[in-house]
Design a protein around this motif. Structure first.
Motif: not given
Ligand code: MG
Ligand code: NDP
Length: 385
Positions: A123-125, A148-152, A215-217, A219-221
């Motif tokens: 849950n990146k939010e 868990i987010d794949s990039e992180h 927007m997902n990216k 939020l990931e930044v």
């Molecule tokens: Mg991701």
């Protein structure tokens, strides 16, 4: 060694894939608690299979749909956000997997950290809204935030190849979503079905729309900033449509370490739950004998105006993550209800972010207040003509 876990959001895309990982490792992972919002029948099925001590249904309007025989006799049923608080506090678990969608996940993560549980975070939010509070609490209580987010997850793995002060930058990859090559002037007419047709990942609807707007990216930044203490000039984004390279870390000698695997969320989920060990798992393996081409390109700011909002939120800090996140949740919902157009999503977010009642050093209550304000304003927003 057996690891007992609690899984919040068990009926979603990450939730069901987490249970798949648990199914592959019955001798290592034991499910002590599950939570769902509305999908009661799916939750009941999961409870029959995994026999958790607790289950929670957060949507209290479902009370009438639940009979005495819905859950196995040994399972305790709890309700609402208070039920989540009780679950993460009382369950005899080592790690809480936060796989709910949206800012609704923040409180459960905070309660889990207060109860000194490690949190495996999908849950990146949670970090977008409450980055400083959550990371500080984790540190104070000696808990680990496992991405868990794949990039992180990729960055976490790549960062193990050097010291923090040797890192020059991190490079997040982005698939570019379904509209990577579509003429920009037609984006306003993009339909719901087109926006939900992600080329490489099969995910829940909110993050799929976030991927289409990018927007997902954004939020990931913000997520990378809080997880790895990177400044805005140390976080780059590159488009990589094949979703094989999940992210990269560049060290100061110029060496770039990448994490590569076919797109399958069960890999980062399993790594978070078995860290520091790497176990055989259910994921497809890379086959470089299959003919393939991997591309990388700079994101086009005109096509993806959402991306710069992520950097703006880091620079402004305070309550801006809470405002952006709430505005975006409402905007995505309004797009899915056909009340605004695809390109309005980012315009709405920009408008709410720029005029929200900013607080520089917010408490949790300040963040929640801005969240409520932004949701209300985003519900009333109309596009300028
Ligand atoms: Mg991701
Ligand atoms: P889904 O929509 O598939 O699942 C969301 C889960 O949260 C469901 O279990 C749902 O319950 C529950 N839920 C929904 N609303 C609430 C609420 N108000 N309170 C409590 N629980 C709620 O989402 P995803 O699994 O795709 O995403 C979950 C999180 O993981 C998101 O933050 C997303 O950004 C992140 N993530 C997802 C990835 C993916 O591949 N899917 C990749 C990387 C990150 P129910 O269905 O029973 O109503």
């Amino acid at each position: 060694m057996m690891k007992p876990i609690v899984l919040l959001g068990s009926t979603g895309s990450i939730g069901t894939q987490t249970l798949d990982v648990c199914r592959s490792h019955p001798d290592r992972l034991h499910v002590r608690g599950l939570s769902a919002h509305s999908r009661v029948a799916e939750l009941a099925q999961q409870a029959k299979e995994f026999r958790p001590t607790y289950v929670v249904i957060t949507d209290e309007t479902k009370r009438d749909a639940v009979g005495s025989a819905t859950f196995p006799s040994g399972t305790i049923l709890l309700w609402g956000q208070d039920g989540i608080d009780e679950l993460v506090t009382r369950a005899d678990a080592d790690t809480v997997v936060a796989a709910m969608v949206g800012a609704a996940g923040l409180r459960g993560t905070i309660r889990a950290l207060e109860a000194r549980k490690n949190v495996a975070l999908a849950n990146k939010e949670t970090l977008v809204v409450g980055g400083p509070l959550v990371t500080e609490l984790a540190q104070r209580n000696g808990c680990t935030l496992l991405p868990i987010d794949s990039e992180h997850s990729a960055l976490w793995q790549c960062l193990q190849n050097g010291r923090k002060e040797e890192v020059s930058r991190v490079i997040l990859t982005a698939s570019g979503g379904p509209f990577r090559t579509r003429p920009i002037e037609t984006l306003a007419e993009a339909t719901i079905d087109e926006a939900l047709a992600h080329p490489t990942w099969n995910m829940g609807p909110k993050i799929t729309i976030d991927s289409a707007t990018m927007m997902n990216k954004a939020l990931e930044v913000i997520e990378a900033h809080w997880l790895f203490q990177m400044s805005t000039d140390q976080i780059d984004v590159v488009i990589h449509p094949q979703s094989m390279v999940h992210s990269m870390v560049e060290y100061q000698d110029g060496s770039v370490i990448a994490q590569i695997s076919p797109p399958d969320m069960r890999l980062p989920i399993q790594y978070a739950l078995t860290y520091p060990e790497r176990l055989p798992g259910p994921c497809r393996k890379l086959n470089l004998k299959e003919r393939s081409t991997w591309e990388f390109a700079e994101p086009d700011g005109a096509r993806y105006p959402a991306l710069r909002l992520g950097y703006e939120v880091i620079r402004r800090g305070g309550t801006s993550g809470s405002a952006l996140n709430a505005a975006n949740e409402v905007a995505v919902e309004r797009f899915l209800q056909r009340s605004i157009r695809f390109t309005d999503i980012v315009s709405l977010c920009e408008a709410i972010l720029s005029r929200h009642p900013f607080v520089a050093k917010p408490t949790l209550e300040d963040l929640m207040q801005v969240d409520r304000w932004a949701r209300q304003e985003a519900g009333l927003w109309t596009p300028s003509v």
